[in-house]
Write a protein that holds these residues in place. Structure first.
Motif, PDB file in Angstrom:
ATOM      1  N   GLU A 103      17.620  42.877  14.317  1.00  0.00           N
ATOM      2  CA  GLU A 103      16.225  42.654  14.727  1.00  0.00           C
ATOM      3  C   GLU A 103      15.684  43.842  15.510  1.00  0.00           C
ATOM      4  OE1 GLU A 103      15.882  38.873  16.685  1.00  0.00           O
ATOM      5  OE2 GLU A 103      17.020  37.865  15.103  1.00  0.00           O
ATOM      6  N   GLY A 104      16.522  44.416  16.341  1.00  0.00           N
ATOM      7  CA  GLY A 104      16.064  45.557  17.142  1.00  0.00           C
ATOM      8  C   GLY A 104      15.758  46.764  16.296  1.00  0.00           C
ATOM      9  N   ILE A 105      16.634  47.057  15.341  1.00  0.00           N
ATOM     10  CA  ILE A 105      16.423  48.247  14.506  1.00  0.00           C
ATOM     11  C   ILE A 105      15.275  48.021  13.529  1.00  0.00           C
ATOM     12  CG2 ILE A 105      17.470  49.725  12.753  1.00  0.00           C
ATOM     13  CD1 ILE A 105      20.185  49.137  14.165  1.00  0.00           C
ATOM     14  N   GLY A 107      12.839  46.224  13.974  1.00  0.00           N
ATOM     15  CA  GLY A 107      11.615  46.222  14.768  1.00  0.00           C
ATOM     16  C   GLY A 107      11.097  47.604  15.107  1.00  0.00           C
ATOM     17  N   LEU A 108      11.922  48.624  14.863  1.00  0.00           N
ATOM     18  CA  LEU A 108      11.455  49.991  15.116  1.00  0.00           C
ATOM     19  C   LEU A 108      10.375  50.386  14.121  1.00  0.00           C
ATOM     20  CD1 LEU A 108      14.906  51.758  15.617  1.00  0.00           C
ATOM     21  CD2 LEU A 108      13.263  51.168  17.396  1.00  0.00           C
TER      22      LEU A 108
ATOM     23  N   GLY B  31       6.637  53.950  19.523  1.00  0.00           N
ATOM     24  CA  GLY B  31       7.880  53.722  18.811  1.00  0.00           C
ATOM     25  C   GLY B  31       9.108  53.989  19.640  1.00  0.00           C
ATOM     26  N   GLY B  33      11.271  51.965  21.039  1.00  0.00           N
ATOM     27  CA  GLY B  33      12.342  50.998  21.136  1.00  0.00           C
ATOM     28  C   GLY B  33      11.875  49.642  20.679  1.00  0.00           C
ATOM     29  N   ALA B  34      12.750  48.965  19.994  1.00  0.00           N
ATOM     30  CA  ALA B  34      12.387  47.653  19.495  1.00  0.00           C
ATOM     31  C   ALA B  34      12.380  46.649  20.622  1.00  0.00           C
ATOM     32  CB  ALA B  34      13.380  47.224  18.435  1.00  0.00           C
ATOM     33  N   GLY B  35      11.537  45.686  20.471  1.00  0.00           N
ATOM     34  CA  GLY B  35      11.555  44.583  21.397  1.00  0.00           C
ATOM     35  C   GLY B  35      10.973  44.897  22.754  1.00  0.00           C
TER      36      GLY B  35
END
Lengths: 229, 394
Positions: A103-105, A107-108, B31, B33-35
């Motif tokens: 999910e983290g990647i 989400g990038l 962009g 970092g996710a979350g």
């Protein structure tokens, strides 16, 4: 769709710390973890090559697993305070680590640049759930999966050395120090060194080989395939 | 140590002092970092096409020393030849370094640059040089005519090498085929896993490609099978590196000399040329403000080696492509340190499009690579071929 990003997309090195918080971690070991998390944040940020790309997620596991921090730029991270609970279920921790990284990647954003994720797995005990952890481990480490991770495992206390070695892709270690708090400090210091040295190696063509510089307080465990014969 | 959410204006502009936490000229998703959601404290550059002088955003206050020193605006440092590492005390403050100060740890003079700072930047380290006898210079640059065409190239050692005190690992070469029919352009990038030897491999491979292509790429052979000629050039060059290694460097293995490569053969009659590569170097085009990539950027983790030379079966690793002729424009060969920045950073694209809008001399070409970009610490090498007035390279 153009390969050229319309927004700034700096490269990311996804790291997931998977920590055992079962009851055996109560007291000095978990206190040491909680004391070191802010230090880890600062040390990573102080290294410009690392701080600019490293993104850290944290997963804890006992009977179940919890994503205590999604994949996060450490500049904006508030280190969690961990508390002990329940038994030891490796499967839950590994599964949640995979979900957290995926999910983290993803989400990038499409086309984002990232390096192969690394999971640092830390446990002081034995897997005592009826759930098989090998399936989640295979999912987490699949090289066919673009979110597939390297796993570096660390054991101490009552951890089974053989099992700790199995919960790794290339590097597994056991803390020699009988003091669990000292063992935790050594393990987390090694995690930080590994993040820094690995981050540094990314900035060269074909670089990015995972490295785990360890001191004498940790013993490297032979990997399962090395002990077959 | 603090961190820089950095911005620099172009030289000659007044640099403003933002209020703490202020951010001007809001920009697209950083962009970072996710979350994490949007980051109000984060600054970055505007999208491509921004007006001159708007590369990046203010994030750190210039100090009054900015206009002191040697009678000109003091410059904020770069990781390459940086000048500001020692003086930063924390958010909202800076100590610009005067160019007339004696050299000491973290304090040295450097030429000013207009190159942008993009993203959330860490504080650069004091550069360390390598004592390695076989090391490459950290800065190489060229600019001039070759067979009537203007070429400029530059290679800058990356910040990670400067931090570790290791050698640059990129190389570039250019030549003209023996029959004078085409230019041969090459960039190579030694693999980082071999920090003491891969730069030797990069230089050797670039030289051998030029040597092989000079003889193999003739006007006739290119017309018949340009892509095959390029592929065969890389195969023969790989074998030549292996032979050279065995004869002159028997203590090394082929893998110690591993490097990635991109090569173009461009006919001088103005017809489109051909490109080939092994690994993650790339060939890009810039025409009428539009960037293009000859080879795909790829998906998945970037630190997985897709191929390098020398190799026992190089033909399996070679990708080839015909260049297109829709519009006259720039042809750019780039190692991944520059190619990745171009793919992922509109600010970098805007900056380089501006800097390469006219043929560069060597100093300007080197200066074009002095931008600072979050997460970009690799060696940077770019070789640029400009079109002729009639169109030329397309």
């Amino acid at each position: 769709m153009s390969e050229f990003s319309e927004s700034e997309r700096p490269p990311v090195f996804p790291v997931c710390l998977v920590l055992d918080v079962s009851w055996s971690m109560a007291g000095p070991p978990l206190a040491a973890v909680n004391a070191m998390l802010p230090e880890i944040k600062q040390v990573i940020l102080d290294d410009h090559a690392t701080g600019e790309i490293a993104r850290l997620a944290m997963v804890t596991f006992s009977d179940h697993a919890e994503r205590v921090m999604p994949l996060t730029d450490l500049k904006y991270a508030v280190p969690p305070v961990l508390a002990p609970q329940g038994g030891t279920n490796f499967a839950a921790g590994l599964r949640t680590a995979y979900e957290t990284l995926r999910e983290g990647i993803s989400g990038l954003g499409r086309g984002s640049t990232y390096h192969r994720p690394v999971v640092f797995f830390v446990s002081d005990g034995e897997h005592n759930s009826s759930e098989d952890w090998t399936g989640p481990f295979r999912d987490l480490t699949s090289k066919e999966d673009k979110y597939g991770a390297e796993v570096v495992s660390f054991g101490f206390g009552q951890a089974n050395r053989s099992v700790i070695a199995q919960v790794s892709t290339n590097f597994a270690f056991y803390a020699n120090d009988g003091d669990p708090a000292a063992a935790v400090r050594e393990i987390l210091s090694t995690v930080v060194r590994s993040i820094r040295t690995t981050s540094g190696s990314f900035n060269s063509s074909g670089g990015g080989a995972l490295s785990v510089p360890v001191g004498q307080a940790l013993s490297q465990l032979p990997l399962p395939q090395q002990t077959v014969n | 140590m603090g961190r820089l959410t950095a911005w620099r204006g172009r030289r000659g502009e007044a640099r403003r002092v933002p209020e703490p936490g202020a951010h001007e000229n809001p920009v697209p998703d950083a962009g970072d970092g996710a979350g994490t959601g949007s980051d109000p404290a984060r600054s970055t550059v505007p999208e491509t096409g921004a007006a001159p002088g708007t590369y990046g955003l203010p994030g750190r206050a210039p100090a009054e020393e900015e206009t002191s020193g040697a009678g000109r605006p003091a410059d904020w440092g770069e990781h390459y030849g940086g000048t500001e590492a020692a003086g930063l005390a924390g958010p909202g403050t800076t100590t610009a370094v005067r160019s007339d100060l004696p050299a000491q740890a973290g304090v040295h003079a450097e030429l000013p640059t207009d190159a942008p700072w993009i993203g959330s930047l860490g504080i650069p380290v004091t550069p360390s040089l390598t004592p390695l006898p076989a090391a490459l210079p950290g800065l190489r640059a060229d600019g001039g005519h070759l067979a009537g065409r203007w070429i400029a190239a530059a290679s800058l050692v990356g910040g990670t090498h400067l931090q570790a005190g290791t050698s640059a690992q990129d190389a570039y070469r250019f030549t003209v085929t023996a029959d004078g029919a085409a230019l041969v352009l090459v960039v190579c990038d030694g693999l980082g896993s071999r920090p003491e030897t891969s730069q030797i491999g990069a230089v050797l491979l670039a030289e051998q490609i030029c040597a092989v292509a000079r003889e193999l790429a003739t006007a006739e052979s290119l017309v018949m099978a340009g892509e095959t000629v390029l592929s065969e050039t890389l195969v023969r060059a790989s074998a030549a590196v292996t032979r050279h290694r065995a004869a002159a460097l028997p203590q090394l293995t082929d893998s110690a000399l591993s490097s990635t490569v991109a090569v173009c053969v461009v006919p001088l009659d103005g017809t489109p040329g051909w490109a080939a590569r092994v690994g993650d170097c790339n060939v890009l085009t810039l025409a009428v403000g539009r960037w293009g990539a000859v080879f795909e950027n790829g998906d998945g983790p970037v630190n997985q080696v897709s191929g390098s030379l020398p190799h026992s079966a190089p033909e399996r690793l070679v990708e080839t492509a015909a260049l297109h002729a829709e519009r006259p424009g720039l042809l750019i060969l780039a190692t991944d340190g520059v190619a990745a920045d171009l793919f992922n950073s509109p600010g970098t694209r805007a900056w380089l499009a501006d800097r390469w809008s006219q043929p560069c001399g060597p100093a300007r070409m080197a200066d074009s690579l002095r931008y600072r970009l979050q997460g970009s610490h690799d060696d940077r090498t770019a070789l640029v071929l400009w079109p002729t007035e009639e169109g030329g390279i397309r």
